[in-house]
Design a protein around this motif. Structure first.
Motif, PDB file in Angstrom:
ATOM      1  N   UNK A 134       0.801  -1.215   0.000  1.00 13.11           N
ATOM      2  CA  UNK A 134       0.000   0.000   0.000  1.00 13.11           C
ATOM      3  C   UNK A 134       0.839   1.272   0.000  1.00 13.11           C
ATOM      4  N   UNK A 135       1.966   1.202  -0.671  1.00 10.87           N
ATOM      5  CA  UNK A 135       2.782   2.376  -0.959  1.00 10.87           C
ATOM      6  C   UNK A 135       3.565   2.076  -2.223  1.00 10.87           C
ATOM      7  N   UNK A 136       4.377   3.047  -2.640  1.00 11.17           N
ATOM      8  CA  UNK A 136       5.221   2.823  -3.815  1.00 11.17           C
ATOM      9  C   UNK A 136       6.641   2.454  -3.398  1.00 11.17           C
ATOM     10  N   UNK A 137       6.804   2.024  -2.155  1.00  6.91           N
ATOM     11  CA  UNK A 137       8.127   1.686  -1.640  1.00  6.91           C
ATOM     12  C   UNK A 137       8.789   0.620  -2.500  1.00  6.91           C
ATOM     13  N   UNK A 138      10.070   0.820  -2.770  1.00  8.58           N
ATOM     14  CA  UNK A 138      10.821  -0.154  -3.539  1.00  8.58           C
ATOM     15  C   UNK A 138      10.917  -1.471  -2.764  1.00  8.58           C
ATOM     16  N   UNK A 139      11.051  -2.554  -3.488  1.00  7.43           N
ATOM     17  CA  UNK A 139      11.119  -3.887  -2.889  1.00  7.43           C
ATOM     18  C   UNK A 139      12.580  -4.291  -2.735  1.00  7.43           C
ATOM     19  N   UNK A 140      12.937  -4.723  -1.545  1.00  9.90           N
ATOM     20  CA  UNK A 140      14.285  -5.225  -1.324  1.00  9.90           C
ATOM     21  C   UNK A 140      14.374  -6.629  -1.912  1.00  9.90           C
ATOM     22  N   UNK A 141      15.192  -6.779  -2.924  1.00  7.62           N
ATOM     23  CA  UNK A 141      15.268  -8.035  -3.663  1.00  7.62           C
ATOM     24  C   UNK A 141      16.297  -8.953  -3.026  1.00  7.62           C
ATOM     25  N   UNK A 142      15.811  -9.876  -2.219  1.00  3.13           N
ATOM     26  CA  UNK A 142      16.693 -10.839  -1.563  1.00  3.13           C
ATOM     27  C   UNK A 142      15.922 -12.120  -1.306  1.00  3.13           C
ATOM     28  N   UNK A 143      16.639 -13.231  -1.284  1.00  2.00           N
ATOM     29  CA  UNK A 143      15.982 -14.504  -1.032  1.00  2.00           C
ATOM     30  C   UNK A 143      15.342 -15.084  -2.280  1.00  2.00           C
ATOM     31  N   UNK A 144      14.587 -16.147  -2.081  1.00  2.00           N
ATOM     32  CA  UNK A 144      13.945 -16.842  -3.199  1.00  2.00           C
ATOM     33  C   UNK A 144      12.744 -16.050  -3.711  1.00  2.00           C
ATOM     34  N   UNK A 145      12.673 -15.755  -5.007  1.00  2.00           N
ATOM     35  CA  UNK A 145      11.508 -15.045  -5.551  1.00  2.00           C
ATOM     36  C   UNK A 145      10.242 -15.897  -5.426  1.00  2.00           C
ATOM     37  N   UNK A 146       9.130 -15.265  -5.177  1.00  2.00           N
ATOM     38  CA  UNK A 146       7.883 -16.022  -5.040  1.00  2.00           C
ATOM     39  C   UNK A 146       7.439 -16.608  -6.377  1.00  2.00           C
ATOM     40  N   UNK A 147       7.912 -16.044  -7.472  1.00  2.00           N
ATOM     41  CA  UNK A 147       7.565 -16.573  -8.793  1.00  2.00           C
ATOM     42  C   UNK A 147       8.537 -17.641  -9.283  1.00  2.00           C
ATOM     43  N   UNK A 148       9.525 -17.985  -8.470  1.00  2.00           N
ATOM     44  CA  UNK A 148      10.534 -18.960  -8.895  1.00  2.00           C
ATOM     45  C   UNK A 148       9.887 -20.296  -9.258  1.00  2.00           C
TER      46      UNK A 148
END
Length: 378
Positions: A134-148
């Protein structure tokens, strides 16, 4: 988009402490209430009833509508929606159909914005507690992607690394870029977008991810695995970010103030409402959903003798509550049990489909029983 305001409100429901009230006042006086609201939502997984905060939420949601107009989307139990880049980019994921849509309305550097949004979408981590929807906050890209493993790139490979995500984004923009023009705030706006389709068995891949937890808690609470999986599919299509307008949270759509409190009391012997952060944890969510099925089966509906009839009522009760199920048969609880125990399972099923107070629950019962068949051999 009048339905947006109730959705925002449901995300922030519960009591305010003196400290919380002070926080609300500070937010209301903030130069950027949207950012401040996002910070609160991230730092405190609590809920508010404050009128001041309701105004902030309303302003935040109007911001989305202002940028995207009728193209605006909001998260649902089976749809992931995330805005980034000052609300100029939006990702939409339909967990039922497997459609992924990444869009941008940026006019300055549209291809760069779209590329960044695609990369962020492909690498978004599977822990919903790290994402502020519920904001435009950037996503910290770490760990296994949920779309993997549910998305394959143009070379036939799964996407886990930033390099592979970047290459796929470049390919999509070079080969699959589409545009459309829409009227937003009385201005003709160009939307640039790419569409990605998940692999055909994306539902089973997501379900398999949660099998160890389903196995653990189904044994602990003596609930069949295929029923737990069927409930999960019906509720969220295994969307870990699931949220409903009734503030039902996570994979098994636990409402904190009803089923959440019941289960918390059952497990921890405390009258406490679990918060959003707690329920977005997959293990907690599946435990609470399975435990609630146990409570329905062994407490609220335990006087139903036939196990098949009891399961039908338990499924309906998960959606609408045991009280509404029993009132199908009698306004008096004891008489309801007597009536139920006179009937065969098929009669119970037909009675529920005909006389449950909500069409949603009638469809829900049928969907869960159908979905159970998908997990017989799991």
């Amino acid at each position: 988009m009048k339905r947006l305001v109730p959705l925002g409100l449901t995300l922030l429901l519960a009591g305010c402490t003196a400290g919380d009230i002070q926080t609300v006042i500070q937010v209301a006086m903030s130069k950027d209430p949207t950012a401040a609201l996002s910070k609160i939502a991230t730092q405190k997984a609590v809920n508010y009833t404050s009128k001041e905060l309701a105004k902030i939420i309303s302003d935040f949601l109007k911001r989305v509508e202002k940028d995207w107009g009728k193209e605006s989307k909001i998260p649902t139990p089976k749809e992931y929606v995330k805005y980034t880049q000052n609300y100029k980019s939006m990702t939409y994921v339909n967990f039922d159909t497997g459609e992924i849509l990444v869009q941008t309305i940026d006019e300055t550097n549209p291809n760069d914005s779209l590329k960044n949004a695609i990369i962020s979408t492909l690498l978004t981590p599977e822990d919903p507690r790290a994402i502020d929807l519920y904001s435009d906050a950037q996503i910290k890209l770490s760990g296994t992607p949920y779309l993997y493993k549910t998305v394959i790139d143009h070379t036939g490979n799964y996407i886990r690394s930033s390099k592979r995500a970047e290459n796929f984004a470049d390919f999509l923009i070079a080969n699959n870029l589409q545009t459309k023009q829409v009227n937003i705030d009385n201005k003709l706006q160009t939307i640039r977008f790419v569409s990605i389709q998940m692999v055909k068995n994306h539902m089973n891949i997501r379900a398999k991810k949660y099998e160890p937890l389903v196995d653990k808690y189904s044994k602990q609470y003596n609930i069949s695995k295929n029923l737990v999986f069927a409930i999960m599919q019906t509720e969220s299509d295994f969307n870990p970010f699931a949220i409903s307008s009734a503030n039902a949270i996570g994979l098994m759509q636990i409402v904190p103030t009803s089923a959440g409190r019941d289960v918390y009391r059952f497990i921890y012997n405390k009258n406490q409402t679990p918060n959003q952060e707690f329920l977005y944890d997959a293990s907690n969510n599946i435990q609470f959903g399975t435990a609630y099925l146990h409570i329905l089966d062994n407490k609220y509906l335990n006087q139903i003798n036939d196990p098949i009839s009891r399961e039908y009522c338990t499924i309906a009760g998960y959606n609408t509550g045991a009280g509404n199920v029993l009132r199908v048969f009698s306004q008096d609880k004891n008489k309801a049990f007597l009536e139920i125990n006179k009937m065969s399972p098929s009669q119970i099923y037909n009675e529920l489909l005909q006389n449950l107070p909500y069409d949603e629950t009638k469809k829900y019962l049928d969907k869960v029983l159908t979905n159970k068949k998908n997990f017989i051999n799991i």
